[in-house]
Design an enzyme around this catalytic site. Structure first.
Site, PDB file in Angstrom:
ATOM      1  N   ALA A  21       0.851  -1.187   0.000  1.00 14.59           N
ATOM      2  CA  ALA A  21       0.000   0.000   0.000  1.00 14.59           C
ATOM      3  C   ALA A  21       0.885   1.235   0.000  1.00 14.59           C
ATOM      4  CB  ALA A  21      -0.908   0.026   1.231  1.00 14.59           C
ATOM      5  N   MET A  23       0.613   3.634   1.895  1.00 13.37           N
ATOM      6  CA  MET A  23       0.808   4.020   3.291  1.00 13.37           C
ATOM      7  C   MET A  23       1.878   3.194   3.996  1.00 13.37           C
ATOM      8  SD  MET A  23      -1.093   6.493   4.502  1.00 13.37           S
ATOM      9  CE  MET A  23      -1.289   6.160   6.241  1.00 13.37           C
ATOM     10  N   TYR A  24       2.212   2.029   3.479  1.00 14.14           N
ATOM     11  CA  TYR A  24       3.203   1.181   4.151  1.00 14.14           C
ATOM     12  C   TYR A  24       4.577   1.796   3.963  1.00 14.14           C
ATOM     13  CZ  TYR A  24      -0.358  -2.555   4.032  1.00 14.14           C
ATOM     14  OH  TYR A  24      -1.481  -3.297   4.167  1.00 14.14           O
ATOM     15  N   PRO A  25       5.472   1.722   4.890  1.00 14.60           N
ATOM     16  CA  PRO A  25       5.322   1.101   6.193  1.00 14.60           C
ATOM     17  C   PRO A  25       4.597   2.032   7.165  1.00 14.60           C
ATOM     18  CG  PRO A  25       7.513   2.002   6.035  1.00 14.60           C
ATOM     19  CD  PRO A  25       6.823   2.274   4.713  1.00 14.60           C
TER      20      PRO A  25
END
Length: 112
Positions: A21, A23-25
């Site tokens: 994603a 947003m990861y990490p």
């Protein structure tokens, strides 16, 4: 290198699904947090293994939902947008921009 070793091992034992994603990490509060960095690692791995082996994998990602003044939205463009950062939204334009950024970071022409 550690991530590549983990992905190699996963493929050796039959894993063919990679989920990531923008947003990861997480957590976003980590001092060195950078949106898209996991996608970049996976993208470097996909580049390393080449298109024939990439075709054996299912690669999925997710975009960030609504968030005002978002650094995540800022790094969807190259170079990143300056302050004030744009909002993350779930309208057609934002989804297209987010997916395009993920494809660029993942160094692939498709998801799934």
């Amino acid at each position: 290198a550690e991530a590549f070793d983990q992905l190699d091992y996963a493929r050796c034992v039959g894993v063919n699904f990679i989920d990531t994603a923008e947003m990861y990490p997480v957590p976003m509060t980590a001092p060195d947090w950078m949106p898209g960095s996991t996608e970049e690692i996976v993208g470097n791995y996909l580049s390393k293994i080449g298109s024939v082996q990439r075709d054996d994998l299912v690669v999925a990602t997710k975009i960030t939902g609504y968030m005002t003044n978002s650094f995540v939205a800022a790094v969807r463009t190259a170079p990143p947008a300056g302050k004030p950062f744009p909002d993350c939204r779930l309208d057609a334009e934002s989804i297209h921009t987010a997916c395009t950024a993920s494809l660029r970071r993942l160094q692939t022409d498709r998801l799934i």
